[in-house]
Scaffold this motif. Sequence first.
Motif, PDB file in Angstrom:
ATOM      1  N   UNK A  45       0.851  -1.192   0.000  1.00  0.00           N
ATOM      2  CA  UNK A  45       0.000   0.000   0.000  1.00  0.00           C
ATOM      3  C   UNK A  45       0.888   1.244   0.000  1.00  0.00           C
ATOM      4  N   UNK A  46       0.552   2.228  -0.812  1.00  0.00           N
ATOM      5  CA  UNK A  46       1.322   3.474  -0.817  1.00  0.00           C
ATOM      6  C   UNK A  46       0.663   4.463   0.130  1.00  0.00           C
ATOM      7  N   UNK A  47       1.468   5.018   1.027  1.00  0.00           N
ATOM      8  CA  UNK A  47       0.966   5.980   2.008  1.00  0.00           C
ATOM      9  C   UNK A  47       1.563   7.350   1.723  1.00  0.00           C
ATOM     10  N   UNK A  48       0.777   8.385   1.948  1.00  0.00           N
ATOM     11  CA  UNK A  48       1.296   9.747   1.766  1.00  0.00           C
ATOM     12  C   UNK A  48       0.703  10.658   2.824  1.00  0.00           C
ATOM     13  N   UNK A  49       1.429  11.704   3.124  1.00  0.00           N
ATOM     14  CA  UNK A  49       0.986  12.644   4.150  1.00  0.00           C
ATOM     15  C   UNK A  49       0.475  13.904   3.481  1.00  0.00           C
TER      16      UNK A  49
END
Length: 152
Positions: free
Chosen positions: A88-92
């Motif tokens: 899963x790609x996570x970003x802030x």
Amino acid sequence: MATEKMEESVKRFFVGKEKDLIQAKRKNITVGDRDLLIIYHQGMFYAMDQHCYHAGGSLLNGDIEEINSKHCIVCPKHKYKISLAQGECLYKASNPKDKTQPPRWYSKGIKQRVHNVTVLDGDIFVTLSEIPKWIESDYYQTENVHVKQYLI
Ligand code: FES
């Protein structure tokens, strides 16, 4: 190149000895027709497509960070964060409708194909993911891209 073994009707590929992978912590290996990265991190083994889904960067030397209780590899090329267990790609980001709130982590969903790792009597095996839907890192496993990467 991994060797293929058939066990219990599941196609598992031998990718190395447990003690060697613990010591190395990372290993790039071709399994079947896929280029994989095997990772040992905090007592767990993970396997994922070796080339980052975003632009094909090698994940081999990416740092590992814990984000929202998930261990994520940080792609060295553009710093995308990809969970080791799910891909899963996570970003802030900040909520544009509420600037008073601090930025928080969001998910882009599963972008990197991950594979199942099994430890059997000191040997490490990988079973390739058979999730039928397209996952973005699949693009960098296609034959055309393989050829381009090795010609550059
Ligand atoms: Fe761009 Fe990995 S290639 S973040």
